[in-house]
Design an enzyme around this catalytic site. Structure first.
Site, PDB file in Angstrom:
ATOM      1  N   ASP A   1      -3.927   5.953   6.192  1.00 24.17           N
ATOM      2  CA  ASP A   1      -4.374   7.209   6.777  1.00 24.17           C
ATOM      3  C   ASP A   1      -5.311   6.862   7.940  1.00 24.17           C
ATOM      4  O   ASP A   1      -4.842   6.502   9.023  1.00 24.17           O
ATOM      5  CB  ASP A   1      -5.034   8.005   5.647  1.00 24.17           C
ATOM      6  CG  ASP A   1      -5.413   9.419   6.021  1.00 24.17           C
ATOM      7  OD1 ASP A   1      -4.817   9.979   6.933  1.00 24.17           O
ATOM      8  OD2 ASP A   1      -6.323   9.974   5.374  1.00 24.17           O
TER       9      ASP A   1
ATOM     10  N   PHE B   1      -1.397  16.533   3.824  1.00 23.95           N
ATOM     11  CA  PHE B   1      -1.735  15.871   2.565  1.00 23.95           C
ATOM     12  C   PHE B   1      -0.493  15.832   1.683  1.00 23.95           C
ATOM     13  O   PHE B   1       0.130  16.853   1.417  1.00 23.95           O
ATOM     14  CB  PHE B   1      -2.882  16.568   1.842  1.00 23.95           C
ATOM     15  CG  PHE B   1      -3.437  15.712   0.745  1.00 23.95           C
ATOM     16  CD1 PHE B   1      -4.390  14.732   1.027  1.00 23.95           C
ATOM     17  CD2 PHE B   1      -2.985  15.834  -0.562  1.00 23.95           C
ATOM     18  CE1 PHE B   1      -4.878  13.900   0.021  1.00 23.95           C
ATOM     19  CE2 PHE B   1      -3.463  15.005  -1.573  1.00 23.95           C
ATOM     20  CZ  PHE B   1      -4.420  14.042  -1.284  1.00 23.95           C
TER      21      PHE B   1
ATOM     22  N   GLU C   1       0.836  -1.207   0.000  1.00 28.22           N
ATOM     23  CA  GLU C   1       0.000   0.000   0.000  1.00 28.22           C
ATOM     24  C   GLU C   1       0.868   1.253   0.000  1.00 28.22           C
ATOM     25  O   GLU C   1       1.938   1.272   0.599  1.00 28.22           O
ATOM     26  CB  GLU C   1      -0.862   0.025   1.274  1.00 28.22           C
ATOM     27  CG  GLU C   1      -2.324  -0.313   1.064  1.00 28.22           C
ATOM     28  CD  GLU C   1      -3.142   0.845   0.469  1.00 28.22           C
ATOM     29  OE1 GLU C   1      -2.635   1.600  -0.377  1.00 28.22           O
ATOM     30  OE2 GLU C   1      -4.307   0.974   0.868  1.00 28.22           O
ATOM     31  N   ASP C   2       0.367   2.282  -0.646  1.00 30.48           N
ATOM     32  CA  ASP C   2       1.090   3.559  -0.658  1.00 30.48           C
ATOM     33  C   ASP C   2       1.056   4.243   0.705  1.00 30.48           C
ATOM     34  O   ASP C   2       2.080   4.636   1.239  1.00 30.48           O
ATOM     35  CB  ASP C   2       0.541   4.493  -1.749  1.00 30.48           C
ATOM     36  CG  ASP C   2      -0.981   4.672  -1.694  1.00 30.48           C
ATOM     37  OD1 ASP C   2      -1.658   4.051  -0.838  1.00 30.48           O
ATOM     38  OD2 ASP C   2      -1.507   5.453  -2.513  1.00 30.48           O
TER      39      ASP C   2
ATOM     40  N   ARG D   1       1.465  11.603 -10.027  1.00 29.89           N
ATOM     41  CA  ARG D   1       1.887  10.349  -9.387  1.00 29.89           C
ATOM     42  C   ARG D   1       3.316   9.997  -9.764  1.00 29.89           C
ATOM     43  O   ARG D   1       3.962   9.184  -9.116  1.00 29.89           O
ATOM     44  CB  ARG D   1       0.988   9.185  -9.833  1.00 29.89           C
ATOM     45  CG  ARG D   1      -0.466   9.298  -9.403  1.00 29.89           C
ATOM     46  CD  ARG D   1      -1.190   8.009  -9.788  1.00 29.89           C
ATOM     47  NE  ARG D   1      -2.631   8.105  -9.697  1.00 29.89           N
ATOM     48  CZ  ARG D   1      -3.353   7.865  -8.605  1.00 29.89           C
ATOM     49  NH1 ARG D   1      -2.746   7.530  -7.482  1.00 29.89           N
ATOM     50  NH2 ARG D   1      -4.657   7.952  -8.618  1.00 29.89           N
TER      51      ARG D   1
HETATM   52  P1  IMP Z   1      -7.519   5.461   4.641  1.00 29.61           P
HETATM   53  O1  IMP Z   1      -8.641   4.528   4.276  1.00 29.61           O
HETATM   54  O2  IMP Z   1      -8.022   6.671   5.358  1.00 29.61           O
HETATM   55  O3  IMP Z   1      -6.399   4.784   5.389  1.00 29.61           O
HETATM   56  O4  IMP Z   1      -6.968   6.074   3.300  1.00 29.61           O
HETATM   57  C1  IMP Z   1      -6.131   5.414   2.472  1.00 29.61           C
HETATM   58  C2  IMP Z   1      -6.192   5.980   1.063  1.00 29.61           C
HETATM   59  O5  IMP Z   1      -6.476   7.391   1.062  1.00 29.61           O
HETATM   60  C3  IMP Z   1      -4.866   5.827   0.400  1.00 29.61           C
HETATM   61  O6  IMP Z   1      -4.763   4.594  -0.280  1.00 29.61           O
HETATM   62  C4  IMP Z   1      -4.815   7.025  -0.528  1.00 29.61           C
HETATM   63  O7  IMP Z   1      -5.403   6.712  -1.774  1.00 29.61           O
HETATM   64  C5  IMP Z   1      -5.649   8.077   0.142  1.00 29.61           C
HETATM   65  N1  IMP Z   1      -4.827   9.055   0.878  1.00 29.61           N
HETATM   66  C6  IMP Z   1      -4.778   9.238   2.211  1.00 29.61           C
HETATM   67  N2  IMP Z   1      -3.946  10.233   2.555  1.00 29.61           N
HETATM   68  C7  IMP Z   1      -3.445  10.694   1.393  1.00 29.61           C
HETATM   69  C8  IMP Z   1      -2.498  11.734   1.080  1.00 29.61           C
HETATM   70  O8  IMP Z   1      -1.938  12.451   1.928  1.00 29.61           O
HETATM   71  N3  IMP Z   1      -2.231  11.904  -0.249  1.00 29.61           N
HETATM   72  C9  IMP Z   1      -2.810  11.157  -1.223  1.00 29.61           C
HETATM   73  N4  IMP Z   1      -3.685  10.178  -0.979  1.00 29.61           N
HETATM   74  C10 IMP Z   1      -4.005   9.953   0.325  1.00 29.61           C
HETATM   75 MG    MG Z   2      -6.091   9.031  -4.078  1.00 27.38          MG
END
Ligand code: IMP
Ligand code: MG
Length: 188
Positions: A106, A155, A102-103, A168
């Site tokens: 959050d 962000f 995973e990238d 990207r």
């Molecule tokens: P989560 O479900 O809140 O953990 O969010 C995960 C997804 O939100 C990631 O796979 C990203 O696609 C997106 N995301 C969360 N924070 C960022 C950020 O700072 N930049 C870009 N994408 C983000």
């Molecule tokens: Mg995104």
């Protein structure tokens, strides 16, 4: 969307820092999975650059597959609760050692949902490798077995992560300028 420099506050993680840490993660993974089957699953689209660089640093034989998910109400800066599968895996994971790549984690909702769905398919093991961990924002507990960097609650974009689907390709992780957040939220 204009030049990325108009959106960049600062470079948070340089190309050199990323590549050096990914080298260490690859070494850890190679050590842990020696002599074992390994399937890397990349969560599209943000994880592609990370997957490609990580693979080059993993010395044990492994295969790869891809999946894409979207959280309900996508386009917003935040995800909440359940995710939907937009693209499913092309291979069975039953009896496999799966490592999710995973990238960024959050709130944790996306990865928690994916883990729940994949565990129903009976993999032998299921672990998580995340490049970025926005730990302060966590709303659900998720296990992160391999972590690249813990980052502050800002962000970020670049190195797989998008600003409304662009940029990207940048080789570093940058922080979005605070004054640009409303503009992007509207574009949602
Ligand atoms: P989560 O479900 O809140 O953990 O969010 C995960 C997804 O939100 C990631 O796979 C990203 O696609 C997106 N995301 C969360 N924070 C960022 C950020 O700072 N930049 C870009 N994408 C983000
Ligand atoms: Mg995104």
């Amino acid at each position: 969307m204009r030049d990325y420099r108009e959106y960049l506050d600062e470079i948070l993680i340089s190309e050199e820092q990323l590549q050096s840490r990914i080298g260490e993660l690859g070494a850890d993974i190679s050590r842990d999975y020696v002599g074992q089957d390994l399937l890397l699953i990349c969560v599209l689209r943000g994880g592609v650059l990370f997957l490609a660089d990580l693979m080059r640093n993993i010395t044990v034989p492994h295969s790869i597959d891809f999946m894409a998910v979207s959280s309900y109400g996508s386009g917003a800066r935040q995800s909440k609760g359940q995710v939907r599968i937009n693209l499913d895996l092309s291979t069975s994971i039953e009896g496999r050692n799966v490592l999710l790549v995973e990238d960024i984690i959050d709130s944790g909702h996306t990865i928690a949902s994916i883990l729940e769905m994949l565990s129903l398919r009976n993999p032998t093991s299921l672990r998580v490798c995340a490049l970025l961990d926005k730990a302060e924002r966590r709303e659900v507990v998720v296990p992160i077995h391999y972590r690249g960097f813990t980052i502050p609650n800002k962000f970020v974009f670049g190195y797989g992560l998008d600003l409304d689907e662009l940029h990207r390709n940048l080789p570093f992780v940058g922080v979005l300028r605070q004054d640009k957040i409303p503009e992007l939220d509207q574009a949602g």
